[in-house]
Enzyme design. Structure first.
Site, PDB file in Angstrom:
ATOM      1  N   ARG A  81       0.833  -1.199   0.000  1.00  0.00           N
ATOM      2  CA  ARG A  81       0.000   0.000   0.000  1.00  0.00           C
ATOM      3  C   ARG A  81       0.866   1.247   0.000  1.00  0.00           C
ATOM      4  O   ARG A  81       2.084   1.190   0.234  1.00  0.00           O
ATOM      5  CB  ARG A  81      -0.911   0.016   1.238  1.00  0.00           C
ATOM      6  CG  ARG A  81      -0.153   0.036   2.541  1.00  0.00           C
ATOM      7  CD  ARG A  81      -1.001   0.386   3.746  1.00  0.00           C
ATOM      8  NE  ARG A  81      -0.259   0.228   4.994  1.00  0.00           N
ATOM      9  CZ  ARG A  81       0.639   1.090   5.452  1.00  0.00           C
ATOM     10  NH1 ARG A  81       0.905   2.192   4.769  1.00  0.00           N
ATOM     11  NH2 ARG A  81       1.266   0.862   6.591  1.00  0.00           N
ATOM     12  N   GLN A  84       3.498   4.983   5.001  1.00  0.00           N
ATOM     13  CA  GLN A  84       4.571   4.438   5.822  1.00  0.00           C
ATOM     14  C   GLN A  84       3.995   3.499   6.884  1.00  0.00           C
ATOM     15  O   GLN A  84       2.968   2.881   6.664  1.00  0.00           O
ATOM     16  CB  GLN A  84       5.385   5.593   6.417  1.00  0.00           C
ATOM     17  CG  GLN A  84       6.008   6.468   5.323  1.00  0.00           C
ATOM     18  CD  GLN A  84       7.242   7.185   5.770  1.00  0.00           C
ATOM     19  OE1 GLN A  84       8.081   6.657   6.502  1.00  0.00           O
ATOM     20  NE2 GLN A  84       7.392   8.426   5.309  1.00  0.00           N
ATOM     21  N   THR A  86       2.220   1.794  10.097  1.00  0.00           N
ATOM     22  CA  THR A  86       1.093   1.993  11.003  1.00  0.00           C
ATOM     23  C   THR A  86       0.868   0.708  11.790  1.00  0.00           C
ATOM     24  O   THR A  86       1.503  -0.320  11.535  1.00  0.00           O
ATOM     25  CB  THR A  86      -0.181   2.419  10.263  1.00  0.00           C
ATOM     26  OG1 THR A  86      -1.140   2.909  11.232  1.00  0.00           O
ATOM     27  CG2 THR A  86      -0.815   1.269   9.499  1.00  0.00           C
ATOM     28  N   HIS A  88      -2.123  -2.023  13.297  1.00  0.00           N
ATOM     29  CA  HIS A  88      -3.496  -2.533  13.297  1.00  0.00           C
ATOM     30  C   HIS A  88      -3.663  -3.467  14.488  1.00  0.00           C
ATOM     31  O   HIS A  88      -2.754  -4.241  14.811  1.00  0.00           O
ATOM     32  CB  HIS A  88      -3.808  -3.318  12.017  1.00  0.00           C
ATOM     33  CG  HIS A  88      -3.701  -2.520  10.763  1.00  0.00           C
ATOM     34  ND1 HIS A  88      -4.368  -1.336  10.577  1.00  0.00           N
ATOM     35  CD2 HIS A  88      -3.003  -2.745   9.615  1.00  0.00           C
ATOM     36  CE1 HIS A  88      -4.088  -0.860   9.372  1.00  0.00           C
ATOM     37  NE2 HIS A  88      -3.261  -1.694   8.777  1.00  0.00           N
ATOM     38  N   GLY A 170      -7.092   0.580   2.083  1.00  0.00           N
ATOM     39  CA  GLY A 170      -8.164   1.506   2.452  1.00  0.00           C
ATOM     40  C   GLY A 170      -7.832   2.357   3.654  1.00  0.00           C
ATOM     41  O   GLY A 170      -6.844   3.082   3.652  1.00  0.00           O
ATOM     42  N   CYS A 188       2.993   6.643  10.687  1.00  0.00           N
ATOM     43  CA  CYS A 188       2.974   7.254   9.353  1.00  0.00           C
ATOM     44  C   CYS A 188       4.255   8.036   9.070  1.00  0.00           C
ATOM     45  O   CYS A 188       4.270   8.941   8.227  1.00  0.00           O
ATOM     46  CB  CYS A 188       1.746   8.134   9.173  1.00  0.00           C
ATOM     47  SG  CYS A 188       0.197   7.244   9.450  1.00  0.00           S
TER      48      CYS A 188
END
Length: 234
Positions: A81, A84, A86, A88, A170, A188
């Site tokens: 994607r 930078q 991240t 989850h 997304g 990020c």
């Protein structure tokens, strides 16, 4: 990850299938997104995938190793994607948008704006004043945690990939989660960026509550005429 295949329809009738995936590891969902995108035809309906991931750090194509400060026992996945690094994890709403952008007559910038606007509109229903920034995709609020900290905090991150004129990946909206893993990265790519979540701001307290509003907002902005929901077994 096995998914039920929807019936294709003429491209003149905008249709959307929303898949409720529950909680899943990152890698199988990413693999399924790539397979879906590679196999779709001009008549394949667009899909939104709603999911919570097991704890994972994902690096975007622009990601740099120095922004992974101390990942520890949380796995790191190099993704395709944009953006930078991240995090989850459970309690975070991840919404993957698998959209034929050519058929929808959207530019990539317009799709990003739709994602940001849908989040902002969803938060506004709970009285949260949020905003987007032209130089840093995502959604932000003024930081209410004290003047000694950053003046703003990030609520939602965005990252897309376009292949064959279609989007995948997304957005990720922090809802009601353990926020400490964000302290182990530069979110990020920004050192010291403050992160927050809807439950701390008087907004949605659960992923289920947040996704119902967010999916409706985004579907309306893109202009789907028919929306079908399905729950997928893990």
């Amino acid at each position: 990850m096995s998914l039920q295949t929807p019936t294709e329809s003429p491209s003149s009738a905008p249709r959307l299938l929303v898949r409720q995936l529950g909680r899943r590891p990152y890698q199988p969902v990413w693999d399924a997104m790539k397979a879906f995108t590679d196999s779709r035809t001009p008549d394949t309906p667009d899909e939104f995938w709603v999911v919570e991931h097991d704890p994972v750090y994902t690096q975007g194509q622009a990601g740099k190793a120095e922004h992974l400060l101390a990942p520890g026992d949380i796995p790191v996945v190099q993704s395709d994607r944009g953006g930078q690094v991240t995090y989850h994890g459970p309690g975070q709403l991840v919404l993957y948008v698998l959209v034929d952008v050519r058929r929808s007559k959207l530019t990539v910038r317009e799709l990003v704006t739709c994602l940001e606007t849908a989040i902002i509109n969803t938060l506004a229903k709970s009285g949260i004043e949020a905003y987007a920034k032209p130089d840093a995709p995502g959604v932000y609020v003024k930081n209410q945690l004290g003047a000694a900290l950053q003046t703003e905090a990030k609520l939602a991150s965005l990252g897309l990939r376009i292949r064959k004129g279609c989007s995948f990946h997304g957005l990720a909206l922090n809802v009601n989660m353990d926020m400490t893993p964000f302290l182990r990265i530069n979110p990020c790519g920004y050192a010291g960026m403050a992160m927050t979540q809807t439950s701390a701001l008087g907004g949605p307290q659960s992923v289920a509550e947040a996704q119902a509003m967010l999916v409706a907002e985004l579907a309306s902005l893109i202009g789907y005429e028919t929306i079908t929901n399905t729950e997928e077994a893990a």
